[in-house]
Every structure is written in C-alpha cells, then in structure tokens.
Design an enzyme around this catalytic site. Sequence first.
Site, PDB file in Angstrom:
ATOM      1  N   ASP A  53       1.010  -1.217  -0.100  1.00 17.06           N
ATOM      2  CA  ASP A  53       0.053   0.079  -0.043  1.00 17.06           C
ATOM      3  C   ASP A  53       0.917   1.297   0.102  1.00 17.06           C
ATOM      4  O   ASP A  53       1.891   1.295   0.521  1.00 17.06           O
ATOM      5  CB  ASP A  53      -0.881  -0.016   1.127  1.00 17.06           C
ATOM      6  CG  ASP A  53      -2.029  -0.855   1.202  1.00 17.06           C
ATOM      7  OD1 ASP A  53      -2.029  -1.841   0.332  1.00 17.06           O
ATOM      8  OD2 ASP A  53      -2.966  -0.649   1.834  1.00 17.06           O
ATOM      9  N   HIS A 101       3.808  -2.125   3.108  1.00 15.78           N
ATOM     10  CA  HIS A 101       3.926  -0.642   2.533  1.00 15.78           C
ATOM     11  C   HIS A 101       5.223  -0.399   1.739  1.00 15.78           C
ATOM     12  O   HIS A 101       6.428  -0.736   2.424  1.00 15.78           O
ATOM     13  CB  HIS A 101       3.679   0.246   3.757  1.00 15.78           C
ATOM     14  CG  HIS A 101       2.312   0.129   4.334  1.00 15.78           C
ATOM     15  ND1 HIS A 101       1.984  -0.810   5.358  1.00 15.78           N
ATOM     16  CD2 HIS A 101       1.105   0.703   4.331  1.00 15.78           C
ATOM     17  CE1 HIS A 101       0.908  -0.464   5.806  1.00 15.78           C
ATOM     18  NE2 HIS A 101       0.266   0.241   5.202  1.00 15.78           N
TER      19      HIS A 101
END
Length: 200
Positions: free
Chosen positions: A20, A166
């Site tokens: 993400d 991430h």
Amino acid sequence: MKSFTSKKLIESKKIAITFDDGPHPELTYTILDILDRYNTKATFFCIGNKVEQHPEILKEIAKRGHCIGNHSYSHSVNISFSSKSKWLEEIHKTDAILKKIIGKAPLYFRPPFGVTTPNLANALKETRHTVIGWNNRSFDTVIKNKNLVLKRIINQISIGDIILFHDTQPNTPYILEHLLLHLKQHKIEAITINDLLNEN
C-alpha cells in the site's frame, strides 16, 4: 461492505503479498527487484497523487507483471469521513490516472487505513470495484524492529493469506526478502490478488 481478505478454501500452497501507499521513488524499485529475484508477483495499491508524481514507476510495476489497485487519490488523514460524492471523486480520479498511464483501469480497491463506511460502500456499488482487505498485517509502519515484524508474519502465515506491506517503509525490503526465502523453503508461492481470487 463485502471485502475479500483471504482465500480460505484453497488447495494449492499460495498466498498474496500486497503493498500500500506507493509508489515510492526509491523503495518501490528496490521491492520490484527483490520480487524479480524470487520470480514472485505481487499487488500494489497505489495512491493517485503519488502516481502523478511518479508515473514511470507505475509503468515499471505493470511492465514487470504485477497487479495494480486503487488506493484513493489523496489518502488524506480525514478521508474516512468523506461523503459518497467525495469518495466517487477520489476513486474515479485515481482510476483515470492509472488508465492513462498503463492503459487500463484497476478492478480492485483497498480503502485507506482499511476503514469502511456506508458512504464508501455506496460509492463502490457504483464503481463496482472488488474491495480487497487483508488477514495478515505486517505492522511495518508501526513496529520498527524488522526481525520482529518478520517473525510476526511468519508465525501467523497460512495458505490463502493476503499479507499487507507498505512500499514506503525502509524496513520493508529486508522483511520481504526474508519472507520470500521462508516461502521458498516451504514451497509456498506468492501470487497476485487477481490470481488468488481465481484460484481453486
């Protein structure tokens, strides 16, 4: 709101790794190179305004055969309080940016911060994206000890998992590489969200 968080009924030893908040001008490239070394495909949920800043990275993600999803345009701190019309603006704007750069709009959407609301649910009924969550969160944005993060993921891992990383965190490349080594040793294959959804 229906969200796909894992594939419980799966016979093959497969999981999905997702990233993400990118693209990041340095770390995303490092992560792509690690994925290449292990012949692994992943899914990147990208923020629209970051894609505007780094369109070349998005092209590289697509070129290397990874799946790309919509992660809103702004990912602002207060985005969860958005109206339906604001959500539609965020989603459509990012779809348009992605389509302009790689030639196709994404099928998948991941809510910022993993927060779902009635307004977002109503917006997604219109956009018809498949909502993707996770069931194995790395906490790579919170826990600074990279070996602790790695141990936590491995201890919880099971077939059909969707793992959340991430590609904006400096420890993520180290954790990813060691996770991929573990998967290789246990003959577990990491695949895209698209492939996991369609896996028997």
